[in-house]
Design an enzyme around this catalytic site. Structure first.
Site, PDB file in Angstrom:
ATOM      1  N   ASP A  71      21.318  62.665  -9.576  1.00  0.00           N
ATOM      2  CA  ASP A  71      20.945  63.653  -8.562  1.00  0.00           C
ATOM      3  C   ASP A  71      21.540  65.017  -8.886  1.00  0.00           C
ATOM      4  O   ASP A  71      22.482  65.144  -9.678  1.00  0.00           O
ATOM      5  CB  ASP A  71      21.404  63.206  -7.176  1.00  0.00           C
ATOM      6  N   GLU A 133      26.390  63.654  -5.389  1.00  0.00           N
ATOM      7  CA  GLU A 133      26.714  64.965  -4.834  1.00  0.00           C
ATOM      8  C   GLU A 133      27.000  64.931  -3.334  1.00  0.00           C
ATOM      9  O   GLU A 133      27.605  65.856  -2.794  1.00  0.00           O
ATOM     10  CB  GLU A 133      25.573  65.950  -5.115  1.00  0.00           C
TER      11      GLU A 133
END
Length: 368
Positions: A71, A133
């Site tokens: 991601d 994240e």
């Protein structure tokens, strides 16, 4: 060697800004499957997937594990001078969101692992995750039964091809104040939650006495968000802010909550949203000087570095039996999360070669 750049370009062109990692996982899985790896792709949430890959006979332990996340953070194209999903190479730089953080690092790990198989060397275990994240969500969703314990964990976060031996812990807190609503023309009839929490926010922001670790540096506390109120003529009866705390050895999550609670006062309730422990590898641990010198020749004699950001190692270290951790990747740390993110093409090549060199060297004892 030399295939990492093209794989990195493919990955950058896949939109994984805050989700959609399954498409990137499928690309990674296809490359590894083609090289003879046993690949497992898990999709615990729609469009979000982890990849775990191993080569050769299954066993309870592997010498080396490579890991990275698929991601990226968001990127608003209106603020960029090029397409965030560009994948173009210009002036020796790979362009696009995730180029430095950390799709180039993932590509380097895959190239080194595939090259090891091609040369008949023991390959690493590979673990690629979603949602790093936002608090290592993918790592937390991994099936422990799919993982082998490991002696060494290499994390492909952007370090500019320097060796980093751990990082601070991370604690995200939700702080809530509650009051009593009233008409804006009669504020004395209410109790303003916004004002109470704003005062607490100022106290936390202005505090300068956070502990300092001799290895990891200072603990930090950032007031990241603040939400309250509906309209001006209504006394707000609820206010919420979120804090980003970076903890250090000797000042962990419990100590941080106690200190912040004292600063906020009794009117403010604290709730832990993310609680990730720090990571610290001893540079003098058995075999670690050799690992450091293989990745960056001559680096074992220098002062160890520890990062301010968190990584999946906070979760994976526990799942993998407490390995030594080295953070090493070609991305530029200063490029992480920035507008117009790029990555050095030269460093991508260097990282692939260094990771392969590490795998080749660690195979020597088994070869006789």
């Amino acid at each position: 060697m030399g295939e990492a750049l093209e794989l990195a370009r493919r990955l950058v062109r896949i939109d994984t800004r805050g989700g959609g990692e399954r498409r990137a996982a499928d690309v990674v899985a296809d490359v590894l499957d083609g090289a003879g790896f046993h690949v497992r792709v898990d999709e615990p949430a729609e469009g979000r997937a982890n990849v775990v890959a191993r080569h050769g006979p299954a066993g309870p332990r592997v010498p080396v594990t490579f890991t990275g996340h698929l991601d990226t953070v968001p990127a608003d194209p209106s603020g960029w001078s090029f397409d965030p999903l560009s994948g173009e190479v210009r002036d020796g730089r790979l362009l696009g969101r995730g180029s430095s953080d950390m799709k180039a690092g993932v590509a380097c790990q895959i190239e080194a692992a595939v090259a090891a198989v091609r040369e008949g060397l023991p390959a690493p275990q590979l673990v690629f995750t979603f949602g790093e994240e936002t608090g290592c969500d993918g790592a937390a969703a991994l099936d422990p039964e799919a993982l082998a314990a490991t002696d060494l964990l290499i994390v492909a976060e952007p370090t500019g091809n320097r060796t980093v031996l751990g990082h601070k812990g991370t604690l995200w807190l939700k702080a809530t104040a509650r009051g009593v609503s009233a008409h804006g023309s009669r504020p004395e009839l209410g109790r303003n939650a916004l004002a109470a929490l704003a005062a607490a926010a100022v106290r936390v922001h202005g505090h300068t006495g956070w502990p300092v670790s001799p290895t990891h540096g200072p603990a930090t506390v950032n007031v990241g968000t603040f939400h309250s109120g509906v309209q001006p003529n209504l006394v707000p009866d609820r206010a919420e802010m979120r804090l980003d705390v970076r903890t250090v050895p000797g000042f962990g999550a419990d100590e941080a909550v106690a200190a912040i609670s004292a600063l906020c006062g009794e009117e403010v309730a604290l709730e832990r949203i993310v609680d990730l422990p720090g990571v610290a590898t001893d540079p003098a641990a058995p075999g670690m000087p050799e690992v450091l010198d293989l990745l960056v020749p001559g680096s074992s004699g220098g002062a160890p570095e520890y990062a301010t950001y968190f990584t999946d190692a906070s979760v994976l270290a526990g799942l993998l039996g407490g390995p030594d951790v080295v953070i090493y990747g070609p991305g530029d740390p200063e490029q992480a999360h920035v507008t117009d993110e790029t990555c050095s093409v030269a460093r991508i090549g260097e990282a692939s070669e260094a990771l392969y060199r590490l795998l080749a060297a660690r195979a020597r004892p088994a070869a006789g």
